[in-house]
Design a protein around this motif. Structure first.
Motif, PDB file in Angstrom:
ATOM      1  N   ASN A 208       0.736  -1.352   0.073  1.00  0.00           N
ATOM      2  CA  ASN A 208       0.116   0.013  -0.101  1.00  0.00           C
ATOM      3  C   ASN A 208       0.886   1.248  -0.032  1.00  0.00           C
ATOM      4  O   ASN A 208       0.730   1.995   0.993  1.00  0.00           O
ATOM      5  N   ILE A 209       1.951   1.274  -0.929  1.00  0.00           N
ATOM      6  CA  ILE A 209       2.602   2.553  -1.297  1.00  0.00           C
ATOM      7  C   ILE A 209       2.653   3.216  -2.374  1.00  0.00           C
ATOM      8  O   ILE A 209       2.514   2.448  -3.490  1.00  0.00           O
ATOM      9  N   VAL A 210       2.919   4.321  -2.545  1.00  0.00           N
ATOM     10  CA  VAL A 210       3.053   5.112  -3.780  1.00  0.00           C
ATOM     11  C   VAL A 210       4.487   5.745  -3.603  1.00  0.00           C
ATOM     12  O   VAL A 210       4.690   6.601  -2.728  1.00  0.00           O
ATOM     13  N   GLN A 211       5.209   5.168  -4.534  1.00  0.00           N
ATOM     14  CA  GLN A 211       6.525   5.562  -4.515  1.00  0.00           C
ATOM     15  C   GLN A 211       7.470   6.115  -5.757  1.00  0.00           C
ATOM     16  O   GLN A 211       7.207   5.532  -6.718  1.00  0.00           O
ATOM     17  N   ASP A 212       7.612   7.410  -5.637  1.00  0.00           N
ATOM     18  CA  ASP A 212       8.583   7.946  -6.639  1.00  0.00           C
ATOM     19  C   ASP A 212       9.951   7.334  -6.877  1.00  0.00           C
ATOM     20  O   ASP A 212      10.468   6.876  -5.832  1.00  0.00           O
ATOM     21  N   ILE A 213      10.534   7.201  -8.140  1.00  0.00           N
ATOM     22  CA  ILE A 213      11.724   6.540  -8.281  1.00  0.00           C
ATOM     23  C   ILE A 213      12.714   7.413  -9.210  1.00  0.00           C
ATOM     24  O   ILE A 213      12.292   7.583 -10.373  1.00  0.00           O
ATOM     25  N   GLY A 214      13.846   7.880  -8.580  1.00  0.00           N
ATOM     26  CA  GLY A 214      14.812   8.723  -9.580  1.00  0.00           C
ATOM     27  C   GLY A 214      16.268   7.944  -9.361  1.00  0.00           C
ATOM     28  O   GLY A 214      16.276   7.330  -8.477  1.00  0.00           O
ATOM     29  N   GLY A 215      17.225   8.447  -9.996  1.00  0.00           N
ATOM     30  CA  GLY A 215      18.646   8.172  -9.868  1.00  0.00           C
ATOM     31  C   GLY A 215      19.075   8.864  -8.583  1.00  0.00           C
ATOM     32  O   GLY A 215      18.299   9.365  -7.872  1.00  0.00           O
ATOM     33  N   ALA A 216      20.400   8.862  -8.202  1.00  0.00           N
ATOM     34  CA  ALA A 216      20.789   9.111  -7.247  1.00  0.00           C
ATOM     35  C   ALA A 216      20.633  10.675  -6.880  1.00  0.00           C
ATOM     36  O   ALA A 216      20.416  11.074  -5.697  1.00  0.00           O
ATOM     37  N   HIS A 217      20.570  11.509  -7.903  1.00  0.00           N
ATOM     38  CA  HIS A 217      20.477  12.783  -7.773  1.00  0.00           C
ATOM     39  C   HIS A 217      19.887  13.516  -9.245  1.00  0.00           C
ATOM     40  O   HIS A 217      20.026  12.664 -10.127  1.00  0.00           O
ATOM     41  N   CYS A 277      12.382  13.749  -8.331  1.00  0.00           N
ATOM     42  CA  CYS A 277      11.759  13.245  -7.153  1.00  0.00           C
ATOM     43  C   CYS A 277      12.187  14.579  -5.824  1.00  0.00           C
ATOM     44  O   CYS A 277      13.265  15.163  -5.910  1.00  0.00           O
ATOM     45  N   SER A 278      11.150  14.373  -4.916  1.00  0.00           N
ATOM     46  CA  SER A 278      11.446  15.426  -3.902  1.00  0.00           C
ATOM     47  C   SER A 278      12.567  14.702  -2.943  1.00  0.00           C
ATOM     48  O   SER A 278      12.656  13.623  -2.872  1.00  0.00           O
ATOM     49  N   GLY A 279      12.959  15.456  -2.029  1.00  0.00           N
ATOM     50  CA  GLY A 279      14.061  14.842  -1.114  1.00  0.00           C
ATOM     51  C   GLY A 279      13.369  13.901  -0.199  1.00  0.00           C
ATOM     52  O   GLY A 279      13.987  13.101   0.099  1.00  0.00           O
ATOM     53  N   GLU A 280      12.090  14.051   0.130  1.00  0.00           N
ATOM     54  CA  GLU A 280      11.338  13.255   1.300  1.00  0.00           C
ATOM     55  C   GLU A 280      11.145  11.780   0.274  1.00  0.00           C
ATOM     56  O   GLU A 280      11.359  10.584   0.854  1.00  0.00           O
ATOM     57  N   GLN A 281      10.811  11.663  -0.840  1.00  0.00           N
ATOM     58  CA  GLN A 281      10.498  10.569  -1.639  1.00  0.00           C
ATOM     59  C   GLN A 281      11.990   9.958  -1.807  1.00  0.00           C
ATOM     60  O   GLN A 281      12.045   8.687  -1.869  1.00  0.00           O
ATOM     61  N   GLU A 282      12.971  10.661  -2.158  1.00  0.00           N
ATOM     62  CA  GLU A 282      14.444   9.853  -2.166  1.00  0.00           C
ATOM     63  C   GLU A 282      14.537   9.063  -0.915  1.00  0.00           C
ATOM     64  O   GLU A 282      15.136   7.803  -0.995  1.00  0.00           O
ATOM     65  N   ARG A 283      14.492   9.983   0.317  1.00  0.00           N
ATOM     66  CA  ARG A 283      14.581   9.231   1.497  1.00  0.00           C
ATOM     67  C   ARG A 283      13.838   7.981   1.678  1.00  0.00           C
ATOM     68  O   ARG A 283      14.201   7.059   2.331  1.00  0.00           O
ATOM     69  N   LEU A 284      12.487   7.977   1.573  1.00  0.00           N
ATOM     70  CA  LEU A 284      11.702   7.043   1.513  1.00  0.00           C
ATOM     71  C   LEU A 284      11.781   5.920   0.821  1.00  0.00           C
ATOM     72  O   LEU A 284      11.733   4.750   0.987  1.00  0.00           O
ATOM     73  N   PHE A 285      12.344   6.027  -0.486  1.00  0.00           N
ATOM     74  CA  PHE A 285      12.826   4.996  -1.264  1.00  0.00           C
ATOM     75  C   PHE A 285      13.764   4.182  -0.591  1.00  0.00           C
ATOM     76  O   PHE A 285      13.808   2.901  -0.603  1.00  0.00           O
ATOM     77  N   VAL A 286      14.962   4.523  -0.179  1.00  0.00           N
ATOM     78  CA  VAL A 286      16.130   4.161   0.422  1.00  0.00           C
ATOM     79  C   VAL A 286      15.662   3.569   1.771  1.00  0.00           C
ATOM     80  O   VAL A 286      15.996   2.362   2.027  1.00  0.00           O
ATOM     81  N   GLU A 287      14.908   4.019   2.617  1.00  0.00           N
ATOM     82  CA  GLU A 287      14.479   3.508   3.531  1.00  0.00           C
ATOM     83  C   GLU A 287      13.443   2.144   3.430  1.00  0.00           C
ATOM     84  O   GLU A 287      13.574   1.031   4.312  1.00  0.00           O
ATOM     85  N   ARG A 288      12.667   2.259   2.447  1.00  0.00           N
ATOM     86  CA  ARG A 288      11.793   0.972   2.052  1.00  0.00           C
ATOM     87  C   ARG A 288      12.340   0.170   1.330  1.00  0.00           C
ATOM     88  O   ARG A 288      12.166  -1.159   1.595  1.00  0.00           O
ATOM     89  N   PHE A 289      13.298   0.207   0.351  1.00  0.00           N
ATOM     90  CA  PHE A 289      13.665  -0.635  -0.529  1.00  0.00           C
ATOM     91  C   PHE A 289      15.320  -1.129  -0.285  1.00  0.00           C
ATOM     92  O   PHE A 289      15.672  -2.184  -0.652  1.00  0.00           O
TER      93      PHE A 289
END
Length: 433
Positions: A208-217, A277-289
């Motif tokens: 139940n997640i909606v996740q943006d995905i981008g490169g490292a920066h 991606c927003s900074g928050e979405q970048e942080r969430l991606f690393v945290e989740r995946f």
């Protein structure tokens, strides 16, 4: 796990298929025609094929029964007569999700697109978002099925098309860039997207997640072109920033030609908006995946670059100009012969022995036919057939004039000799298209 996969013949879907098979999953691919035959010929272990048109869910929906999960990786960047954004991005996915929910599947993974959010303005993003929102809302009321909506930025890697296009821009002596080139993008390697898809399927915690995905920066469009130029051995891309007013005219022409052009109005608007991606979405991606996606500079260096790739990058931007210039010759010839200098055309026919009503019918009929095949060439309709007709006409004209007026081969303006490079250009156009 038994997984129903749509889009397996596409760039992202093809990589997802290989990863799932390698990990021992049983995968059912929804494919059509040649794509179905191609996947069958690969004889991948644990892979089966259901033939059907994604745009006609009623023909294949019953085949998803008995699966544990669904992955939807279907997407188009431009509409065609048989595939609209609404049908491909919204209606068919919603039908797929409804059937999966009704069938009690454990997980639905939707490969959406970065930008399919509340600010979505393009039809491309709005239709993606509509399917995403449907999935989110329906799963919220469902205790059996969970979902993961993955929204990647530009995806690149082996067999990609979008980055191959940008590489071709960077390869040119001068690269035309829409606007100031400062809009930000965040390309993501296909391996990272596939890794996220697999994790979303296999990890019960990713639900139940909606996740943006981008490169490292993120980087600006100009910076991305410079990275690609260095990949080709150049110091940087030599850029000319084209005013947006001019680019909107180009985009308008592309829209008028049914998408047969360098950039559509929607694509231009999406480029201006940026794709990062927003900074928050970048942080969430690393945290989740649990991993950091590759930086663009690192990811693009992983792609083997052959001499053929370099030549393709240099030549591909000239595909459309070549087609349009060939079309121009046929349209101009038809217009001049029928409406500007018909007397000269009749005089030429008289010199080869064709006179009277037959001459008029032949001249006007041929002229109109030339205009028609020129217009069909402009719009990219049945290019191989149009090229074959053009070659037949040229060889026919050259043969008749050689027999009746051989002196034209020695005319200072070269009315016959100019056909030789045009024949070569037509053959190149046919091979390219």
């Amino acid at each position: 796990m038994k997984i129903f996969l749509t889009g397996a013949s596409g760039f992202i879907g093809g990589h997802v298929l290989n990863a799932l098979v390698e990990r021992g999953h049983q995968v059912t691919c929804l494919l059509r025609g040649r794509s179905a035959a191609h996947i069958r010929a690969m004889a991948l272990p644990g892979c089966s094929v259901v033939e059907g048109e994604f745009t006609r869910p009623e023909t294949w929906l019953s085949t998803i029964a008995g699966h544990d999960a669904v992955v939807n990786a279907v997407g188009i960047i431009r509409e065609t007569a048989s595939a609209s954004f609404e049908q491909v991005h919204q209606l068919s996915p919603i039908a797929l999700f409804t059937a999966a929910l009704t069938g009690g599947m454990k997980k639905i993974v939707q490969v959406s697109a970065l930008g399919a959010d509340e600010q979505a303005a393009s039809q491309y993003h709005r239709t993606k978002r509509a399917a995403d929102q449907f999935l989110v809302e329906k799963c919220a009321a469902n205790t059996v099925t969970t979902f993961a909506v993955l929204r990647p930025s530009f995806v690149y890697g082996p067999q990609d098309e979008s980055m191959a296009f940008f590489l071709s821009l960077a390869a040119q002596p001068v690269t035309a860039v829409p606007g100031d080139g400062k809009y930000r993008v965040q390309p993501v390697h296909v391996a990272d997207v596939v890794r996220a898809v697999v994790a979303a399927l296999e990890n019960p915690a990713l639900k139940n997640i909606v996740q943006d995905i981008g490169g490292a920066h993120a980087l600006s469009f100009d910076e991305m072109l410079d990275v690609l130029a260095r990949r080709l051995g150049k110091a940087s891309a030599t850029k000319i920033h084209v005013p947006l007013a001019v680019m909107k005219m180009v985009a308008g022409f592309t829209d008028l030609c049914g998408g047969h052009g360098p950039i559509t109005g929607e694509e231009l608007a999406m480029l201006q908006r940026g794709n990062f991606c927003s900074g928050e979405q970048e942080r969430l991606f690393v945290e989740r995946f649990g991993f950091q996606p590759l930086a663009f500079e690192e990811g693009i260096a992983r792609r083997p670059l052959s001499q053929q790739d370099v030549w393709n990058a240099r030549m591909n931007p000239w595909r459309l100009p070549l087609r349009l210039t060939i079309a121009f010759i046929w349209i101009a010839t038809g217009v001049v012969s029928a409406f500007i200098s018909p007397a000269q055309g009749l005089q030429l026919l008289d010199q080869i022995g064709i006179t009277g009503t037959l001459a008029s019918a032949l001249m006007y009929g041929t002229s109109i036919f030339e205009i028609i095949i020129g217009l069909l060439t402009v719009f990219g309709i049945r290019i191989w057939l149009m090229g074959a007709i053009q070659l037949l006409l040229m060889f026919g004209f050259m043969g008749i004039l050689t027999l009746r007026m051989p002196e034209l081969w020695f005319h200072p303006f070269g009315p016959l000799t100019k056909n030789i490079p045009l024949i070569g250009a037509t053959l190149v156009m046919m091979a390219w298209e």
